[in-house]
Motif scaffolding. Structure first.
Motif, PDB file in Angstrom:
ATOM      1  N   TRP A 101       4.952   2.848  -1.523  1.00 58.20           N
ATOM      2  CA  TRP A 101       4.549   2.662  -2.906  1.00 58.20           C
ATOM      3  C   TRP A 101       5.691   2.035  -3.695  1.00 58.20           C
ATOM      4  CZ3 TRP A 101      -0.208   4.227  -5.032  1.00 58.20           C
ATOM      5  CH2 TRP A 101      -1.057   4.850  -4.140  1.00 58.20           C
ATOM      6  N   PHE A 102       5.346   1.077  -4.556  1.00 57.26           N
ATOM      7  CA  PHE A 102       6.337   0.394  -5.374  1.00 57.26           C
ATOM      8  C   PHE A 102       5.826   0.313  -6.802  1.00 57.26           C
ATOM      9  CE2 PHE A 102       6.446  -1.296  -1.089  1.00 57.26           C
ATOM     10  CZ  PHE A 102       7.784  -1.163  -0.758  1.00 57.26           C
ATOM     11  N   GLU A 103       6.690   0.564  -7.736  1.00 56.36           N
ATOM     12  CA  GLU A 103       6.346   0.399  -9.145  1.00 56.36           C
ATOM     13  C   GLU A 103       7.101  -0.806  -9.671  1.00 56.36           C
ATOM     14  OE1 GLU A 103       6.395   3.767 -11.722  1.00 56.36           O
ATOM     15  OE2 GLU A 103       5.775   5.118 -10.118  1.00 56.36           O
ATOM     16  N   VAL A 104       6.394  -1.641 -10.407  1.00 57.33           N
ATOM     17  CA  VAL A 104       7.009  -2.834 -10.973  1.00 57.33           C
ATOM     18  C   VAL A 104       6.819  -2.810 -12.481  1.00 57.33           C
ATOM     19  CG1 VAL A 104       6.748  -4.214  -8.886  1.00 57.33           C
ATOM     20  CG2 VAL A 104       4.915  -4.184 -10.566  1.00 57.33           C
ATOM     21  N   PRO A 105       7.781  -3.376 -13.224  1.00 61.98           N
ATOM     22  CA  PRO A 105       7.719  -3.299 -14.689  1.00 61.98           C
ATOM     23  C   PRO A 105       6.708  -4.257 -15.318  1.00 61.98           C
ATOM     24  CG  PRO A 105       9.657  -4.522 -14.006  1.00 61.98           C
ATOM     25  CD  PRO A 105       9.009  -3.997 -12.761  1.00 61.98           C
ATOM     26  N   CYS A 145       0.924  -5.597   7.190  1.00 60.59           N
ATOM     27  CA  CYS A 145       1.214  -5.090   5.841  1.00 60.59           C
ATOM     28  C   CYS A 145       0.022  -5.421   4.966  1.00 60.59           C
ATOM     29  CB  CYS A 145       2.467  -5.748   5.263  1.00 60.59           C
ATOM     30  SG  CYS A 145       3.966  -5.314   6.123  1.00 60.59           S
ATOM     31  N   ASN A 146      -0.583  -4.404   4.428  1.00 64.14           N
ATOM     32  CA  ASN A 146      -1.755  -4.571   3.587  1.00 64.14           C
ATOM     33  C   ASN A 146      -1.364  -4.240   2.161  1.00 64.14           C
ATOM     34  OD1 ASN A 146      -4.292  -4.839   2.593  1.00 64.14           O
ATOM     35  ND2 ASN A 146      -5.129  -3.040   3.602  1.00 64.14           N
ATOM     36  N   ALA A 147      -1.356  -5.234   1.313  1.00 66.55           N
ATOM     37  CA  ALA A 147      -0.956  -5.041  -0.074  1.00 66.55           C
ATOM     38  C   ALA A 147      -2.153  -4.562  -0.897  1.00 66.55           C
ATOM     39  CB  ALA A 147      -0.409  -6.337  -0.652  1.00 66.55           C
ATOM     40  N   MET A 148      -2.181  -3.274  -1.138  1.00 72.53           N
ATOM     41  CA  MET A 148      -3.242  -2.702  -1.961  1.00 72.53           C
ATOM     42  C   MET A 148      -2.814  -2.780  -3.419  1.00 72.53           C
ATOM     43  SD  MET A 148      -5.454  -1.755   0.230  1.00 72.53           S
ATOM     44  CE  MET A 148      -6.510  -0.771  -0.773  1.00 72.53           C
ATOM     45  N   GLN A 149      -3.699  -3.221  -4.246  1.00 73.66           N
ATOM     46  CA  GLN A 149      -3.379  -3.294  -5.665  1.00 73.66           C
ATOM     47  C   GLN A 149      -3.875  -2.050  -6.362  1.00 73.66           C
ATOM     48  OE1 GLN A 149      -5.308  -7.050  -6.581  1.00 73.66           O
ATOM     49  NE2 GLN A 149      -3.289  -7.887  -7.029  1.00 73.66           N
ATOM     50  N   ARG A 150      -2.979  -1.351  -6.943  1.00 73.29           N
ATOM     51  CA  ARG A 150      -3.330  -0.171  -7.740  1.00 73.29           C
ATOM     52  C   ARG A 150      -2.769  -0.408  -9.138  1.00 73.29           C
ATOM     53  NH1 ARG A 150      -5.230   3.769  -3.801  1.00 73.29           N
ATOM     54  NH2 ARG A 150      -5.335   2.397  -2.041  1.00 73.29           N
ATOM     55  N   THR A 151      -3.544  -0.165 -10.114  1.00 73.31           N
ATOM     56  CA  THR A 151      -3.067  -0.341 -11.475  1.00 73.31           C
ATOM     57  C   THR A 151      -3.047   0.991 -12.185  1.00 73.31           C
ATOM     58  OG1 THR A 151      -5.296  -0.848 -12.232  1.00 73.31           O
ATOM     59  CG2 THR A 151      -3.884  -2.721 -11.652  1.00 73.31           C
ATOM     60  N   ASN A 152      -2.080   1.144 -13.031  1.00 77.11           N
ATOM     61  CA  ASN A 152      -1.952   2.344 -13.836  1.00 77.11           C
ATOM     62  C   ASN A 152      -2.833   2.177 -15.067  1.00 77.11           C
ATOM     63  OD1 ASN A 152      -1.225   4.538 -15.319  1.00 77.11           O
ATOM     64  ND2 ASN A 152       0.973   4.241 -15.084  1.00 77.11           N
TER      65      ASN A 152
END
Length: 106
Positions: free
Chosen positions: A65-69, A97-104
């Motif tokens: 998991w990665f958080e980006v600004p 590598c499967n890049a799942m997009q999750r939005t806050n």
């Protein structure tokens, strides 16, 4: 070229075969064909892992998991993927590598 005719021939492949990517693609297509559409990704993922295990191939799964600004960002995840590979102990194969997009929502 259709992958479907090859599905019945999958047992002929040896684990050391150079066709590893092809075998995984065929297995994924078989999982989707048998399962149909409309399921959550996790259902297909679990079915594919079970298929891979049935072929005496190792698999390893880890979520990073990665958080980006900002809304979009480029992140070099190579060190984390290399660490996962070391943890897995797998010597032959490929990394997906499967890049799942999750939005806050906030």
């Amino acid at each position: 070229m259709s992958l479907t005719p090859e599905l019945g021939k999958m047992g002929r492949f040896e684990i050391g075969s150079k066709d590893l990517s092809y075998r995984i693609i065929v297995l994924a297509m078989e999982v989707h064909r048998k399962s149909g559409s409309g399921f959550l990704e996790k259902v297909y993922e679990n079915a594919l892992i079970k298929k891979i295990g049935g072929m005496k191939m190792k698999s390893y799964r880890k979520e990073l998991w990665f958080e980006v600004p900002t809304r979009r960002a480029f992140i070099n995840i190579t060190p984390q993927v290399e660490e996962c590979l070391r943890e897995s102990g797998i010597k032959e194969g490929f990394v997906l590598c499967n890049a799942m997009q999750r939005t806050n929502p906030s």
